[in-house]
Design an enzyme around this catalytic site. Structure first.
Site, short mmCIF file in Angstrom:
data_model
loop_
_atom_site.label_atom_id
_atom_site.label_comp_id
_atom_site.label_asym_id
_atom_site.label_seq_id
_atom_site.Cartn_x
_atom_site.Cartn_y
_atom_site.Cartn_z
N LYS A 54 2.27 13.39 12.79
CA LYS A 54 1.65 12.12 11.30
C LYS A 54 1.24 13.00 10.74
CE LYS A 54 0.91 7.07 11.41
NZ LYS A 54 0.94 6.35 11.74
N SER A 132 3.29 2.20 10.74
CA SER A 132 2.58 2.63 9.38
C SER A 132 3.85 4.29 10.69
CB SER A 132 1.92 3.18 9.82
OG SER A 132 1.13 3.66 10.83
N SER A 156 1.56 0.84 14.94
CA SER A 156 2.48 2.11 14.78
C SER A 156 3.27 2.94 15.16
CB SER A 156 1.20 2.69 13.80
OG SER A 156 1.24 1.52 12.98
#
Ligand code: GLN
Length: 483
Positions: A54, A132, A156
């Protein structure tokens, strides 16, 4: 299949699925191939496997932008501890994944490179990949990498795992190092893991689960030695069914998959116990006070002087102008909203009514869990006999989200509160720092072949399993039984 052949397939999929926008940046391909070793592909082994990271986790060789315009030119001089550990184990970092700016969002639409778009098959209307960490989840779901790292502050990792049909695991807070992970709300931020199956996720967890002296919130070895001691080892488990999670807005397909999973576990010899978690109804409001409050403080350093791209043409102006212009241009609207919200709830006139109350609710949510779990919380205070629930359980099983992946078009016109509602089932475990995993349960159960596993993004419902603090292995064991 040979490792190299498999690796080539993953990289080919990165081109094939470029339109899904799962990546912010990709590693140099020519260099990558020399990194993949020879030999056969061993299941559940990290060595030589392509892993995506990420974009809020630092890598020395690729930019780390947190999908924010303000960090669009930032390359960290070092690797985050979790990235270093993966590389030490022989994993190959193939790219950085798209996300909601600084981790703030539930659909991976707030990004300076545009939204992540999930399409299960050509011509399907685009859907939300969740957020997210939507880029990481979708990269795994569409076989653009073997596994991926994400971060989970309020859901997330679990929410995108549920929407895209992969396994997403948030370990107990403090087990995986946060050094080199861009902070959103540091009392909640947890590095999480995505994989196609529980065995892959566990293999990565085992490589990362260790004390890091660089991270002051990393659990020391003396405490780690006490974890999981009371974990149930027998084959029959007590599964908690939280009645407070059976809300009116639960989609029928989700409710059906939840009860089907419970029935399956019962048939396997586990027992089911209805439980109450009354503070749950306030958990979401408390989270959306606490997370923005921490964010407003954590993001203060992006001012164009200490960190962040400075707005053009304002040298020589007073600092206040420089900061305001840089931050006004560099942060997206959701991040600005959170900073304002956080600054307000921490202000002298509001702190007692908002921030302090939310901290109290957080404590109540923790107590709810301690009351129902059979094992004591190794970090908590003893629950008195009279406070304990009559039905005590080993794990809690619920849906991960109230709905299936929504269409992206609908999400764009949603007001912020509706987006926050997606986190209603994931936030409680975050507030209490507990291990939680989302596993996909097929909507129409069918035989899984190896190709099937690799190539298709299937419609499935995310089922969440939450355990007592430190019982990460137990949570994964149940996940494996359900998946
Ligand atoms: N959707 C939640 C938020 O926007 C959770 C985000 C996360 O876990 N990083 O805060």
């Amino acid at each position: 299949m040979s490792l190299l052949k498999h690796a080539k397939q993953y990289l080919a999929n990165q081109s094939k699925y470029a339109h899904l926008n799962a990546f912010v940046s990709l590693a140099d391909r020519t260099k990558l191939f020399s990194n993949f070793g020879a030999g056969d592909d061993e299941p559940h082994n990290v060595r030589n496997k392509p892993i995506a990271i990420k974009d809020n986790i630092c890598t020395h060789d690729l930019k780390t932008t947190a999908s924010s315009d303000i960090l669009k030119n930032f390359t960290s001089p070092y690797d985050a501890t979790v990235v270093g550990l993966l590389r030490d184990a022989g994993a190959v970092v193939v790219g950085k994944t798209n996300m909601d700016e600084f981790g703030m969002g539930s659909h991976s639409t707030h990004s300076h490179v545009g939204p992540v778009k999930m399409q299960r098959h050509a011509y399907e209307e685009e859907r939300s990949a969740g957020g997210s960490s939507g880029g990481s989840a979708l990269a795994v779901a569409s076989a653009q990498c073997w596994a991926a790292l994400g971060t989970d502050t309020g859901g997330s990792v679990r929410l995108p795992a549920a929407y895209t049909g992969v396994v997403g695991f948030k370990p107990s807070y403090g087990l995986l190092s946060r050094w080199g992970v861009i902070a959103y709300a540091n009392s909640l931020d947890t590095v999480g893991i995505f994989g196609k199956d529980v065995g892959d996720v566990e293999a990565i967890f085992d490589k990362l689960n260790m004390h890091d002296p660089q991270d002051p919130t990393s659990l020391p070895d003396s405490t780690r030695a006490r974890l999981g001691k009371d974990s149930k080892s027998s084959s029959s488990l007590r599964i908690g069914v939280p009645l407070d999670y059976n809300i009116a807005t639960l989609q029928p397909a989700v409710r059906e998959a939840w009860s089907r999973t419970l029935r399956y576990l019962w048939e396997q010899g586990h027992s089911l116990h209805p439980i109450r978690l009354p503070a749950t109804q306030h958990a979401l409001s408390a989270y959306y006070i606490l997370a923005p409050a921490e964010a407003s403080s954590n993001l203060a350093k992006y001012d164009g002087v200490r960190f962040g791209s400075r707005a053009e043409g304002i040298d020589g102006t007073p600092e206040s102008v420089l900061f305001a212009k840089t931050r006004g241009q560099g942060f997206g609207s959701e991040v600005q909203r959170r900073i304002l919200l956080g600054a307000f709830t921490l202000s002298a006139q509001a702190i007692d009514n908002y921030f302090i109350q939310a901290q109290k609710v957080r404590r109540l949510v923790q107590q709810d869990f301690d009351r129902v779990f059979a094992s004591p919380n190794p970090l908590g205070t003893e629950v008195s006999q009279s406070d304990q629930a009559t039905e005590r359980v080993d794990v809690i099983l619920s849906p991960t989200a109230p709905t299936l992946a929504p269409f992206l078009e609908g999400v764009k016109s949603q007001d912020p509160i509706s987006a926050y509602m997606n986190d209603v089932f994931t936030v409680p475990a975050s507030l209490a720092g507990l291990p939680a995993v989302s596993v996909p349960v097929r909507i129409t159960p069918q035989e899984k072949t190896a190709e099937h596993r690799d190539e298709s993004i299937e419609e499935s419902v995310g089922i969440q399993i939450v355990g007592q603090y430190g019982e990460d292995k137990l949570v994964l064991r149940v996940a494996d039984a359900v998946a």
